[in-house]
Design an enzyme around this catalytic site. Structure first.
Site, PDB file in Angstrom:
ATOM      1  CB  CYS A   2       3.461   0.979   9.959  1.00  0.00           C
ATOM      2  SG  CYS A   2       4.310  -0.208  11.004  1.00  0.00           S
ATOM      3  CG  HIS A  28       3.633  -3.072   5.099  1.00  0.00           C
ATOM      4  ND1 HIS A  28       4.589  -4.019   4.819  1.00  0.00           N
ATOM      5  CD2 HIS A  28       2.499  -3.766   5.389  1.00  0.00           C
ATOM      6  CE1 HIS A  28       4.053  -5.227   4.931  1.00  0.00           C
ATOM      7  NE2 HIS A  28       2.784  -5.098   5.283  1.00  0.00           N
ATOM      8  CD  GLU A  29      -0.365  -2.557   7.244  1.00  0.00           C
ATOM      9  OE1 GLU A  29      -1.009  -3.164   6.363  1.00  0.00           O
ATOM     10  OE2 GLU A  29       0.287  -3.157   8.111  1.00  0.00           O
ATOM     11  CB  ILE A  30      -0.883   3.389   2.063  1.00  0.00           C
ATOM     12  CG1 ILE A  30      -1.517   4.115   3.270  1.00  0.00           C
ATOM     13  CG2 ILE A  30      -1.309   4.056   0.750  1.00  0.00           C
ATOM     14  CD1 ILE A  30      -1.018   5.520   3.513  1.00  0.00           C
ATOM     15  CG  LEU A  47      -5.376   0.310   2.306  1.00  0.00           C
ATOM     16  CD1 LEU A  47      -5.640   1.716   2.821  1.00  0.00           C
ATOM     17  CD2 LEU A  47      -6.498  -0.639   2.691  1.00  0.00           C
TER      18      LEU A  47
END
Length: 166
Positions: A130, A133-135, A138
């Protein structure tokens, strides 16, 4: 509780690099709360401010068995293991389609909390996936860019078919 509209693939904002957060105030706390509410409603286990059209480096993640969502402001991966794992991923911006992505099995993330205090978190397994994936999101890297061109094209066709039949 404020559930915000989610930016849908292929919106160009999902490919833009988010801006660092420099002001830690009530607006930031409200954004984090809205992100958590939107993530729960989607449903999802992770979401970024760009997913709701806000170009800020803010991530909210809630990986079971966590009781509450956690907010990461200006997160950066400062270390990643050599060991890799494959995990099924998807996105609140592209609901209904998933595929397996290879990621580092463990990571160390440096970030700020909602008060601006520096923090470090070690993560493995699904939480490590996670974070990566999220970084990536960004940084303007949408998760399907990790797939081969053939897999990506097939996944986009499946998504477009889902949209037509919805």
């Amino acid at each position: 509780m404020t559930v915000r509209p989610i930016v849908r693939f292929p919106d160009r904002r999902l490919r833009a690099v988010a801006e660092p957060v420099s002001v830690f105030d009530e607006d930031l706390r409200r954004l984090a709360s809205d992100l958590a509410d939107t993530m729960h409603a989607a449903p999802g286990i992770g979401i970024t401010a760009p997913h709701i059209g806000v170009s800020k480096r803010v991530v909210v993640i809630q990986v079971p068995p966590a009781v509450e969502a956690r907010t990461y402001v200006n997160p950066v991966i400062v270390w990643a293991s050599d060991e890799m794992i494959r995990h099924t991923e998807g996105s609140v911006s592209m609901p209904g389609v998933t595929d397996d992505i290879e990621r580092h099995a463990r990571v160390r993330v440096r970030y700020q909390d909602l008060n601006g205090a520096g923090q470090v978190e070690e993560a493995d397994g699904l939480l490590a996936v996670c974070h990566q994936h999220e970084i990536d999101q960004l940084d303007g890297l949408f998760w399907i860019q990790k797939l081969s061109r053939l897999k990506r094209d097939r996944l986009i066709k499946r998504y477009e078919k889902l949209l037509r039949t919805a």
